[in-house]
Design a protein around this motif. Structure first.
Motif, PDB file in Angstrom:
ATOM      1  N   GLU A  40       1.215  -1.590  -0.165  1.00 40.50           N
ATOM      2  CA  GLU A  40       0.101   0.288  -0.109  1.00 40.50           C
ATOM      3  C   GLU A  40       0.492   1.123   0.332  1.00 40.50           C
ATOM      4  O   GLU A  40       0.760   2.244  -0.079  1.00 40.50           O
ATOM      5  N   LEU A  41       2.176   1.317   0.700  1.00 42.10           N
ATOM      6  CA  LEU A  41       3.149   2.238   0.761  1.00 42.10           C
ATOM      7  C   LEU A  41       3.653   2.730  -0.745  1.00 42.10           C
ATOM      8  O   LEU A  41       3.354   3.874  -1.248  1.00 42.10           O
ATOM      9  N   ASN A  42       4.425   1.532  -0.933  1.00 46.94           N
ATOM     10  CA  ASN A  42       4.666   1.207  -2.715  1.00 46.94           C
ATOM     11  C   ASN A  42       3.386   2.387  -3.846  1.00 46.94           C
ATOM     12  O   ASN A  42       3.974   2.664  -3.828  1.00 46.94           O
ATOM     13  N   LEU A  43       2.644   1.911  -3.353  1.00 47.12           N
ATOM     14  CA  LEU A  43       1.722   2.668  -4.472  1.00 47.12           C
ATOM     15  C   LEU A  43       1.268   3.894  -4.262  1.00 47.12           C
ATOM     16  O   LEU A  43       0.851   4.699  -5.350  1.00 47.12           O
ATOM     17  N   ALA A  44       1.092   4.252  -2.700  1.00 50.98           N
ATOM     18  CA  ALA A  44       1.081   5.647  -2.744  1.00 50.98           C
ATOM     19  C   ALA A  44       2.576   6.333  -2.949  1.00 50.98           C
ATOM     20  O   ALA A  44       2.028   7.617  -3.847  1.00 50.98           O
TER      21      ALA A  44
END
Length: 262
Positions: free
Chosen positions: A254-258
């Protein structure tokens, strides 16, 4: 007319088969599907998929074709599930805390993470070269079993015994295996979850400490300010389960997609 006993038994079995098929083969599965469609449960029932990028419940690697970490992405914790994060082979390594193989893995990973993040990757019971600092101690000498000749052992002597490098194929099982703590700090710069796999091998989270360690590298690779990247880390940090169980953790996918959306 009264049916023969054998025929009556077969008809009773047939009725039971039809009834159980309707109840357990149709009604129950349809009920479970309906329950899984209830708002709040549908995401978990579908595997918590995030577009086509993966599941929020299963970790994954962010590396290139050669297995090198992509500097613009936060890295997940190691996995012992199959070739890595394999849901069909979920497991731990089953190596005990005093296992030499596990110690070597931890030391090698800690050195690599330290080099990637630009920090001191040393930790207790590891050599500077990233191997387990373990001696096979004999009455008159000792052998650094993880440093194969012609390597120079990490210490010259141990309790008055000269220390030699290990010879390929030599059996040292008769010796006293002795881990050497060394001069590494009590609290290494590289967190434990950066060098050890979770029990399932599928953990999608990393500790807040490991995420913060990676912030400068990711910010530099993306041309972003560390403060902005750290803000995204905070936004994707999950709190303690039920407010008191476990520790806050960061969902890596989720962090990398953000980051990609920023």
């Amino acid at each position: 007319m009264r049916l023969p006993a054998w025929l009556a038994q077969h008809l009773a079995a047939l009725r039971a088969l039809v009834a159980l098929t309707i109840v357990l083969g149709l009604a129950y599965p349809l009920l479970m599907v309906a329950v899984a469609r209830v708002p709040g449960l549908a995401g978990n029932a579908d595997g918590s998929l995030i577009g086509r990028r993966g599941s929020a419940l299963i970790g994954q690697s962010f590396t290139d074709a050669q297995g090198n970490p992509l500097k613009q992405y936060f890295q997940s914790r190691p996995s012992a599930a199959g070739a890595g994060y394999d849901p069909e082979a979920t497991s731990a390594s089953n190596l005990g805390p005093e296992n030499v193989k596990l110690l070597n893995q931890v030391c090698r990973r800690s050195k690599a993470v330290g080099e990637l993040e630009g920090v001191d990757g040393s930790r207790p019971f590891c050599t500077r070269g990233g191997a387990g600092a373990v001696l096979a101690v004999y009455p008159g000498h000792a052998v650094s079993i993880n440093e194969t000749c012609p390597a120079t052992p990490f210490v010259r002597e141990y309790q008055g015994r000269p220390v030699r490098c290990a010879k390929e194929g030599e059996d040292y099982s008769a010796a006293m295996m002795t881990p050497i703590r060394g001069g590494a700090p009590d609290h290494p710069a590289v967190p434990a979850d950066a060098v050890t796999a979770s029990g399932s091998g599928l953990d999608p989270h990393i500790s807040v400490a490991y995420a913060n360690l990676q912030v400068p590298r990711v910010a530099k690779a993306r041309g972003m300010s560390p403060e902005r990247v750290r803000g995204l880390v905070e936004a994707h940090t999950d709190g303690r389960t039920l407010g008191f169980m476990g520790a806050p953790a960061v969902n890596v996918l989720e962090l990398n997609l953000a980051l990609d959306r920023s």
